[in-house]
Scaffold this active site. Structure first.
Site, short mmCIF file in Angstrom:
data_model
loop_
_atom_site.label_atom_id
_atom_site.label_comp_id
_atom_site.label_asym_id
_atom_site.label_seq_id
_atom_site.Cartn_x
_atom_site.Cartn_y
_atom_site.Cartn_z
N LYS A 23 60.41 -4.92 13.50
CA LYS A 23 60.55 -3.98 12.40
C LYS A 23 61.99 -3.47 12.36
CE LYS A 23 55.80 -2.28 12.07
NZ LYS A 23 54.93 -1.07 12.09
N ARG A 24 62.53 -3.38 11.15
CA ARG A 24 63.88 -2.87 11.00
C ARG A 24 63.89 -1.34 10.99
NH1 ARG A 24 64.39 -7.03 6.08
NH2 ARG A 24 64.75 -8.93 7.28
N THR B 271 77.17 -8.77 17.16
CA THR B 271 76.98 -10.19 17.40
C THR B 271 78.22 -10.74 18.11
OG1 THR B 271 76.26 -12.27 16.37
CG2 THR B 271 77.92 -10.96 15.18
N LYS C 234 71.50 -11.23 1.63
CA LYS C 234 72.54 -12.23 1.40
C LYS C 234 71.95 -13.54 0.91
CE LYS C 234 74.10 -11.84 5.62
NZ LYS C 234 73.29 -10.68 6.06
N GLY C 235 70.74 -13.86 1.39
CA GLY C 235 70.11 -15.11 0.98
C GLY C 235 69.85 -15.16 -0.52
N LYS C 236 69.41 -14.04 -1.07
CA LYS C 236 69.16 -13.99 -2.51
C LYS C 236 70.46 -14.17 -3.28
CE LYS C 236 67.24 -11.19 -6.22
NZ LYS C 236 66.58 -9.94 -6.63
N THR D 32 68.59 -11.53 20.30
CA THR D 32 67.37 -12.27 19.95
C THR D 32 66.92 -13.20 21.07
OG1 THR D 32 68.65 -14.05 18.93
CG2 THR D 32 67.95 -12.21 17.50
N GLY E 194 68.29 -14.44 9.87
CA GLY E 194 67.65 -15.24 8.83
C GLY E 194 67.85 -14.68 7.44
N HIS E 195 67.54 -15.51 6.46
CA HIS E 195 67.56 -15.13 5.06
C HIS E 195 66.18 -15.39 4.47
CE1 HIS E 195 71.80 -14.65 5.26
NE2 HIS E 195 72.10 -15.92 5.24
N ASP F 221 70.56 -8.18 7.02
CA ASP F 221 69.29 -8.08 6.28
C ASP F 221 69.46 -7.41 4.92
OD1 ASP F 221 67.81 -9.09 8.60
OD2 ASP F 221 68.17 -7.12 9.47
N THR G 77 63.03 -12.57 14.00
CA THR G 77 62.46 -11.99 15.21
C THR G 77 61.09 -11.37 15.02
OG1 THR G 77 63.48 -9.83 14.77
CG2 THR G 77 64.80 -11.44 15.99
N GLN H 23 74.79 -12.47 9.62
CA GLN H 23 74.95 -11.14 10.21
C GLN H 23 75.58 -10.18 9.20
OE1 GLN H 23 73.65 -10.52 13.19
NE2 GLN H 23 73.30 -12.56 13.95
#
Length: 429
Positions: free
Chosen positions: A303-304, A238, A16-18, A128, A40-41, A13, A300, A223
């Site tokens: 909350k982180r 994972t 990485k997506g950005k 998850t 997810g991203h 989290d 999911t 991950q």
């Protein structure tokens, strides 16, 4: 030619997506080499937010070919739901390519994942429940089902029958659940065979040929380092290797072709699920980081857990991944908070550790040793160069760089694609 690996440097989290989205517009292929739809991203493009679970963020690039490598485990139902959702919003997923050697998540993997977690009770890992672990377990046990098996009904049936001989014994006798029928799984997979077949290629051959042609390949790890099954906080990890070495294995691109290893790290730290977390906050600042940073799991909805920046973990991640650069995200979240603690070492039963402790027990008992720096009050979300940042923000970045084992080449100052400061361009290494 450039083969660049993007790796999460914390517990996932990190953004990485950005990073993938920004670099993905400048490369020819964006590859997801590991993981499944268990992480997810979030990518913001043109003011619109996209939440990607299984697809690589490069699917939103107009130029790059998105690829799911052999190290990915694929839930076909989730894959096509995601593709359909993107295309309904005008995105184009038709260029997606999938390795014939990637393993498939089955309905019985998902069932086993959920019942096993419940069976563990307070010892649960915090998965998850999407069947990722059981799928990787079958892969290693050599009883998994691969994408290529969809195109030979005889082989597919044999593999399903063999798997269910064992899985149904577990479900019925250990967990008091109903047995799963072979035809149910056959119908499930054959319902997707025709749609997935045009996407399936020899990914290893395609990517290496592209690199030989002088094209650019970006590998987007799922991950993160501290969730790696070998190098993370085992057993709260994972089931794959989301470190830089795992990206080579999961794509078929050899390590001698890697030109940059880019670690993605938040200006603070978060974690989803169970497991040790030395800098975790249980006070108003933990709530502040969670709320201001929007720290809710993409996949999911959990909350982180939030804490201050941990440079011990950053140095460890830089070492095991061979990071050439860091991409620091969410610097803007720390605006106006007064003082910012930075974890520079651990105290374990009175002994100082400047590097990761040797054992799981030591890490579990680690207490952070902090130094503090003053925060800034100015809005930084419009800054486009490092020089435009307030002096205190620059000082914080430079201190993290000094502590973390690699130069900070990119700085995220907001969620948008254009809210990124580039200090060094990894594409030119």
């Amino acid at each position: 030619m450039a083969a660049i690996i993007i790796v999460g440097a914390q517990w996932g989290d990190e953004g990485k997506g950005k990073a993938t989205d920004i670099l993905g517009g400048k490369v020819d292929y964006v590859v997801k080499p590991n993981g499944g739809n268990n992480a997810g991203h979030t990518v913001v493009v043109g003011g619109e937010k996209y939440e990607l679970k299984l697809l690589p963020a490069g699917v939103l690039s107009e130029n790059a070919t998105p690829v799911l490598g052999n190290g990915v485990v694929i839930n076909l139902e989730a894959l096509f739901e995601e593709i359909d959702g993107l295309e309904a919003r005008g995105a184009n997923a038709s260029r997606l390519r999938i390795s014939s050697n990637a393993h498939l998540v089955t309905p019985y993997h998902q069932t086993l994942d959920r019942v096993q977690e419940r069976f563990l009770g307070k010892r649960a890992i915090g998965t998850t429940g999407r069947g990722i672990g059981p799928t990787y377990a079958d892969k290693v046990a050599r009883v998994g089902i691969r994408v290529q098996d969809l195109f030979d009904e005889s082989i597919l049936r044999q593999k399903i029958e063999s798997a269910l001989d064992v899985k149904n014994q577990m479900l019925v006798k250990m967990y008091n659940r109903k047995a799963i029928e072979v035809e149910e799984i056959m119908d499930y997979f054959l319902g997707y065979a025709d749609r997935v077949k045009p996407m399936v290629i020899d990914v290893e051959q395609e990517l290496n040929a592209a690199l030989d042609r002088g094209e650019h390949v970006l590998m987007e790890g799922g991950q993160a380092t501290m969730l790696d099954v070998d190098h993370g906080t085992y057993p709260f990890v994972t089931s794959s290797n989301p470190t830089a070495g795992g990206a080579c294995v999961g794509s078929g691109v050899g390590p001698t072709k890697i030109t940059a290893s880019l670690g993605i790290v938040k200006a603070y730290t978060t974690r989803v699920g169970a497991g040790p977390f030395p800098t975790e906050l249980f006070d108003k600042w933990g709530d502040y980081l969670q709320e201001t940073g929007g720290e809710v799991g993409v996949n999911t909805g959990r909350k982180r857990r939030c804490g201050w920046y941990d440079s011990v973990i950053a140095r460890y991640a830089a070492r095991v991944n061979g990071f050439t650069d860091y991409f620091l995200t969410k610097l803007d979240v720390l605006t106006g908070i007064g003082e910012i603690p930075i974890c520079v070492a651990y105290d374990v039963d009175g002994e100082r550790f400047d590097e990761m402790p040797l054992t799981q027990s030591q890490f579990h008992h680690a207490e952070p040793i902090f130094e503090t720096m003053p925060a800034w009050d100015e809005d930084i979300t419009g800054c486009t160069t490092f020089e435009e940042l307030p002096q205190r923000a620059k000082d914080y970045v430079l201190r993290l760089e000094e502590l973390s084992g690699a130069p900070i080449s990119y700085i995220g100052v907001g969620p948008g694609r254009d809210q990124t400061i580039t200090r060094h361009n990894v594409m030119k290494r």
